[in-house]
Design an enzyme around this catalytic site. Structure first.
Site, PDB file in Angstrom:
ATOM      1  N   LYS A   9       7.033   7.030   1.803  1.00 24.35           N
ATOM      2  CA  LYS A   9       6.075   7.771   2.250  1.00 24.35           C
ATOM      3  C   LYS A   9       4.933   8.312   3.082  1.00 24.35           C
ATOM      4  CE  LYS A   9       7.475   8.085  -1.903  1.00 24.35           C
ATOM      5  NZ  LYS A   9       7.907   6.480  -2.271  1.00 24.35           N
ATOM      6  N   ARG A  84       9.671  13.554  -8.358  1.00 20.74           N
ATOM      7  CA  ARG A  84      10.326  12.088  -8.786  1.00 20.74           C
ATOM      8  C   ARG A  84      10.935  11.750  -9.825  1.00 20.74           C
ATOM      9  NH1 ARG A  84       5.658   9.092  -6.783  1.00 20.74           N
ATOM     10  NH2 ARG A  84       6.125   6.668  -6.938  1.00 20.74           N
ATOM     11  N   ARG A 124       0.265  -4.939   1.464  1.00 21.32           N
ATOM     12  CA  ARG A 124      -0.391  -3.501   1.595  1.00 21.32           C
ATOM     13  C   ARG A 124      -2.081  -4.029   0.594  1.00 21.32           C
ATOM     14  NH1 ARG A 124       3.152   1.843  -0.357  1.00 21.32           N
ATOM     15  NH2 ARG A 124       2.511   0.982  -2.054  1.00 21.32           N
ATOM     16  N   ARG A 158      -3.717  -2.587  -4.325  1.00 14.09           N
ATOM     17  CA  ARG A 158      -3.290  -1.529  -5.288  1.00 14.09           C
ATOM     18  C   ARG A 158      -2.582  -2.030  -6.856  1.00 14.09           C
ATOM     19  NH1 ARG A 158       0.272   3.490  -3.416  1.00 14.09           N
ATOM     20  NH2 ARG A 158       1.583   3.556  -5.590  1.00 14.09           N
ATOM     21  N   ARG A 169       8.872  -0.306 -11.012  1.00 13.84           N
ATOM     22  CA  ARG A 169       8.676   0.531 -10.167  1.00 13.84           C
ATOM     23  C   ARG A 169       9.745   1.071  -9.071  1.00 13.84           C
ATOM     24  NH1 ARG A 169       3.966  -0.220  -5.882  1.00 13.84           N
ATOM     25  NH2 ARG A 169       4.582   2.092  -5.570  1.00 13.84           N
TER      26      ARG A 169
END
Ligand code: AMP
Length: 210
Positions: A9, A84, A124, A158, A169
């Site tokens: 996204k 969300r 990531r 992160r 999550r």
């Protein structure tokens, strides 16, 4: 932009924003910036984020409303990671869009298998000095050959991209965000995008769908 963690996204939203010269507004990015700048909102959001939980709706609604007053959204905007929850979607519709005389053009639902996103998320990293995103799992050579690496810049993962938090999550996504797919389908706004493949491939699909 709707989709699971790691669906792309943020990446695709930013690209779309560049193409149409409109801001891509990522609520997660805004919270991370707030934490870095040690603001009141950042202080409130940090615990929820580090645990992989959602930041309470009241706080989220407030930062979105404030952001849309910036004056740079007159030609449109892209929302990444908001709404969300159904509660956020309803409040956004009534208290923000209707009040501002706006409506959504499309909801891009980027679909990716859990297997693929887990791999993406595990690799990531963000360069602390330049802010450039890299993926050590999917494209380690990009980092290896980068100016950032040559300059001795550092990478950071992160907090919520660590394995145990990623699981949480996902649970939160399934429970709170998946109902939005049906919600926007009923409103006739949903565009389903196959989110697997390269960034360029997915971007092409998005342009075709719009
Ligand atoms: P993201 O960068 O979109 O993956 O978001 C990172 C984290 O920020 C999420 O796991 C939540 O803790 C928080 N967050 C971002 N957007 C929202 C939202 N719309 N509602 C609640 N929490 C959010």
């Amino acid at each position: 932009m709707l989709g699971s963690p790691g669906a792309g996204k943020g990446t695709q939203g930013k690209r779309l924003g560049q193409k149409y010269d409109i801001p891509a507004i990522g609520t997660g990015d805004m919270f991370r910036a707030a934490i870095e700048n040690e603001t009141e909102v950042g202080r409130k959001a940090k615990g929820f984020m580090d645990a992989g939980q959602l930041v309470p709706d009241d706080i989220v609604m407030e930062i979105v409303k404030e952001r849309l007053k910036n004056g740079d959204t007159e030609n449109g905007f892209i929302l990444d990671g908001f709404p969300r929850t159904l509660g956020q979607a309803n409040r956004f519709e009534k208290n923000v869009l209707q009040v501002m005389g706006l409506s959504l053009d499309a909801v891009l639902y980027i679909k990716v298998s859990k297997e693929v996103v887990v791999k993406r998320i595990s690799g990531r990293r963000k360069c602390i000095e330049s802010g450039v995103m890299y993926n050590l799992a999917l494209a380690p050579e990009v980092w290896e050959n980068s100016e950032d690496k040559k300059k001795g810049h550092r990478l950071r993962q992160r907090n919520d991209d660590k394995e145990d938090v990623v699981e949480k999550r996902f649970e939160v996504y399934m429970e709170n965000t998946v109902p939005l797919i049906e919600h926007y389908k009923k409103m006739g706004l949903l565009r389903e995008i196959d989110g697997e493949g390269t960034i360029d491939q997915v971007f092409e699909r998005i342009l075709e769908a719009l």
